[in-house]
Design an enzyme around this catalytic site. Structure first.
Site, PDB file in Angstrom:
ATOM      1  N   CYS A 145     147.558  26.170  20.588  1.00 45.48           N
ATOM      2  CA  CYS A 145     148.653  26.257  19.623  1.00 45.48           C
ATOM      3  C   CYS A 145     148.362  25.221  18.541  1.00 45.48           C
ATOM      4  O   CYS A 145     147.303  24.593  18.557  1.00 45.48           O
ATOM      5  CB  CYS A 145     150.028  26.094  20.258  1.00 45.48           C
ATOM      6  N   HIS A 196     138.703  12.945  36.062  1.00 42.12           N
ATOM      7  CA  HIS A 196     139.702  12.031  36.614  1.00 42.12           C
ATOM      8  C   HIS A 196     141.025  12.693  36.982  1.00 42.12           C
ATOM      9  O   HIS A 196     141.733  12.181  37.845  1.00 42.12           O
ATOM     10  CB  HIS A 196     139.997  10.900  35.621  1.00 42.12           C
ATOM     11  N   ASN A 197     141.370  13.789  36.314  1.00 39.08           N
ATOM     12  CA  ASN A 197     142.684  14.406  36.526  1.00 39.08           C
ATOM     13  C   ASN A 197     142.623  15.777  37.164  1.00 39.08           C
ATOM     14  O   ASN A 197     143.662  16.379  37.421  1.00 39.08           O
ATOM     15  CB  ASN A 197     143.447  14.507  35.197  1.00 39.08           C
ATOM     16  N   SER A 252     149.518  22.139  17.745  1.00 35.95           N
ATOM     17  CA  SER A 252     149.316  20.755  18.191  1.00 35.95           C
ATOM     18  C   SER A 252     148.827  20.661  19.630  1.00 35.95           C
ATOM     19  O   SER A 252     148.426  19.591  20.069  1.00 35.95           O
ATOM     20  CB  SER A 252     150.630  19.982  18.090  1.00 35.95           C
ATOM     21  N   ARG A 274     145.279   9.838  43.250  1.00 34.76           N
ATOM     22  CA  ARG A 274     146.217   9.863  42.128  1.00 34.76           C
ATOM     23  C   ARG A 274     146.680  11.273  41.822  1.00 34.76           C
ATOM     24  O   ARG A 274     147.870  11.503  41.605  1.00 34.76           O
ATOM     25  CB  ARG A 274     145.562   9.227  40.904  1.00 34.76           C
ATOM     26  N   ASP A 306     149.667  30.917  20.727  1.00 34.61           N
ATOM     27  CA  ASP A 306     150.705  31.397  19.817  1.00 34.61           C
ATOM     28  C   ASP A 306     150.030  31.774  18.497  1.00 34.61           C
ATOM     29  O   ASP A 306     148.799  31.795  18.407  1.00 34.61           O
ATOM     30  CB  ASP A 306     151.816  30.352  19.647  1.00 34.61           C
ATOM     31  N   GLY A 337     153.092  21.917  22.735  1.00 29.47           N
ATOM     32  CA  GLY A 337     154.045  22.890  23.266  1.00 29.47           C
ATOM     33  C   GLY A 337     153.494  23.659  24.454  1.00 29.47           C
ATOM     34  O   GLY A 337     154.167  23.809  25.477  1.00 29.47           O
TER      35      GLY A 337
END
Length: 145
Positions: A68, A101-102, A70, A139, A13, A73
Protein backbone atom coordinates in the site's frame (compact mmCIF):
# COMPACT_ATOMS: atom_id res chain seq x y z
CA UNK A 1 15.22 -16.27 -6.64
CA UNK A 2 15.40 -19.55 -4.78
CA UNK A 3 15.12 -22.81 -6.72
CA UNK A 4 12.30 -24.13 -4.51
CA UNK A 5 8.79 -23.16 -5.54
CA UNK A 6 6.94 -21.21 -2.85
CA UNK A 7 3.25 -20.50 -2.38
CA UNK A 8 2.86 -16.76 -2.06
CA UNK A 9 -0.29 -14.76 -1.30
CA UNK A 10 -0.21 -11.20 -2.63
CA UNK A 11 -2.49 -8.22 -2.24
CA UNK A 12 -2.56 -4.45 -2.45
CA UNK A 13 -4.79 -1.43 -2.37
CA UNK A 14 -4.98 1.10 -5.20
CA UNK A 15 -1.73 2.81 -4.11
CA UNK A 16 0.10 -0.50 -4.29
CA UNK A 17 -1.63 -1.95 -7.36
CA UNK A 18 1.16 -1.25 -9.86
CA UNK A 19 3.85 -2.62 -7.53
CA UNK A 20 1.71 -5.70 -6.84
CA UNK A 21 1.51 -6.40 -10.56
CA UNK A 22 5.26 -5.90 -10.94
CA UNK A 23 6.06 -8.17 -7.99
CA UNK A 24 3.56 -10.79 -9.14
CA UNK A 25 5.31 -10.96 -12.53
CA UNK A 26 8.70 -11.02 -10.79
CA UNK A 27 7.57 -14.04 -8.74
CA UNK A 28 6.29 -15.98 -11.75
CA UNK A 29 8.51 -18.99 -10.88
CA UNK A 30 6.43 -19.44 -7.72
CA UNK A 31 2.78 -20.24 -7.11
CA UNK A 32 1.26 -16.80 -6.55
CA UNK A 33 -2.34 -16.22 -5.47
CA UNK A 34 -3.49 -12.66 -6.18
CA UNK A 35 -6.10 -11.40 -3.72
CA UNK A 36 -6.44 -8.06 -5.52
CA UNK A 37 -7.04 -5.23 -6.01
CA UNK A 38 -7.18 -5.46 -9.78
CA UNK A 39 -7.20 -1.78 -10.77
CA UNK A 40 -6.20 1.73 -9.71
CA UNK A 41 -9.74 2.44 -8.44
CA UNK A 42 -9.83 3.55 -4.81
CA UNK A 43 -10.39 0.65 -2.40
CA UNK A 44 -10.02 -0.19 1.31
CA UNK A 45 -6.74 -1.94 2.16
CA UNK A 46 -8.24 -4.32 4.79
CA UNK A 47 -10.27 -5.97 2.03
CA UNK A 48 -6.98 -7.29 0.61
CA UNK A 49 -4.79 -7.56 3.69
CA UNK A 50 -7.17 -9.90 5.54
CA UNK A 51 -7.36 -12.53 2.76
CA UNK A 52 -3.57 -12.53 2.33
CA UNK A 53 -3.04 -12.87 6.09
CA UNK A 54 -5.67 -15.62 6.31
CA UNK A 55 -4.01 -17.61 3.53
CA UNK A 56 -0.66 -17.48 5.33
CA UNK A 57 -2.22 -18.16 8.72
CA UNK A 58 -4.07 -21.23 7.41
CA UNK A 59 -0.94 -22.59 5.67
CA UNK A 60 -2.40 -22.09 2.21
CA UNK A 61 0.58 -19.83 1.45
CA UNK A 62 4.16 -19.94 2.71
CA UNK A 63 4.48 -16.16 2.71
CA UNK A 64 2.45 -13.04 2.05
CA UNK A 65 3.29 -9.86 0.19
CA UNK A 66 1.21 -6.75 0.86
CA UNK A 67 1.61 -3.35 -0.75
CA UNK A 68 0.00 0.00 0.00
CA UNK A 69 1.17 3.61 -0.01
CA UNK A 70 2.94 3.58 3.37
CA UNK A 71 2.69 -0.17 4.15
CA UNK A 72 1.37 0.76 7.59
CA UNK A 73 -2.31 0.07 6.95
CA UNK A 74 -1.76 -3.39 5.49
CA UNK A 75 0.73 -4.27 8.25
CA UNK A 76 -1.62 -3.18 11.04
CA UNK A 77 -4.45 -5.17 9.46
CA UNK A 78 -2.41 -8.32 8.80
CA UNK A 79 -0.98 -8.29 12.33
CA UNK A 80 -4.51 -8.63 13.75
CA UNK A 81 -4.23 -12.31 12.75
CA UNK A 82 -2.67 -14.45 15.50
CA UNK A 83 -0.40 -16.42 13.18
CA UNK A 84 0.93 -13.42 11.30
CA UNK A 85 4.11 -11.46 11.77
CA UNK A 86 3.88 -8.71 9.15
CA UNK A 87 6.90 -6.45 8.74
CA UNK A 88 7.07 -3.05 7.08
CA UNK A 89 10.28 -2.92 5.06
CA UNK A 90 11.99 0.00 3.35
CA UNK A 91 15.52 -1.37 3.02
CA UNK A 92 16.83 -4.78 1.98
CA UNK A 93 18.56 -5.17 5.35
CA UNK A 94 15.25 -4.57 7.13
CA UNK A 95 13.63 -7.30 5.01
CA UNK A 96 16.43 -9.72 5.94
CA UNK A 97 16.33 -8.85 9.64
CA UNK A 98 12.55 -9.24 9.76
CA UNK A 99 13.05 -12.85 8.67
CA UNK A 100 16.23 -13.59 10.66
CA UNK A 101 15.11 -12.14 13.98
CA UNK A 102 11.31 -11.94 13.83
CA UNK A 103 10.39 -14.89 11.61
CA UNK A 104 8.13 -12.50 9.69
CA UNK A 105 5.82 -14.27 7.27
CA UNK A 106 4.31 -11.25 5.50
CA UNK A 107 6.36 -8.47 3.92
CA UNK A 108 4.67 -5.06 3.68
CA UNK A 109 6.03 -2.68 1.08
CA UNK A 110 5.47 1.10 1.04
CA UNK A 111 4.96 1.78 -2.69
CA UNK A 112 5.13 5.54 -2.30
CA UNK A 113 8.55 5.41 -0.63
CA UNK A 114 10.64 2.74 -2.41
CA UNK A 115 11.62 2.18 -6.02
CA UNK A 116 10.29 -0.80 -7.98
CA UNK A 117 13.84 -2.21 -8.07
CA UNK A 118 14.18 -1.94 -4.29
CA UNK A 119 10.77 -3.57 -3.83
CA UNK A 120 11.92 -6.58 -5.85
CA UNK A 121 15.23 -6.74 -3.95
CA UNK A 122 13.40 -6.69 -0.62
CA UNK A 123 11.00 -9.44 -1.70
CA UNK A 124 13.93 -11.60 -2.84
CA UNK A 125 15.79 -11.04 0.43
CA UNK A 126 12.65 -11.73 2.47
CA UNK A 127 11.87 -15.00 0.70
CA UNK A 128 15.45 -16.28 0.70
CA UNK A 129 16.46 -15.39 4.27
CA UNK A 130 15.89 -18.09 6.90
CA UNK A 131 14.79 -17.51 10.48
CA UNK A 132 17.80 -17.81 12.82
CA UNK A 133 15.85 -19.31 15.72
CA UNK A 134 17.77 -19.59 18.98
CA UNK A 135 17.32 -16.58 21.24
CA UNK A 136 15.06 -15.04 18.58
CA UNK A 137 12.66 -18.00 18.81
CA UNK A 138 12.14 -17.29 22.51
CA UNK A 139 11.11 -13.74 21.66
CA UNK A 140 8.92 -14.67 18.69
CA UNK A 141 7.13 -17.27 20.85
CA UNK A 142 6.07 -14.44 23.21
CA UNK A 143 4.35 -12.37 20.50
CA UNK A 144 0.92 -14.02 20.26
CA UNK A 145 -1.74 -13.08 22.82
Amino acid sequence: MSASKLKIAIGADHAGFEYKELIKDFLSDHEVTDFGTHSLDSVDYPDFAHPVASAVEKGEADFGVLVCGSAQGVAITANKHQGIRAAVTWLTDIAKLSRQHNNANVICIPARFVSPELAKEMVTAFLETPFEGGRHANRVNKISC
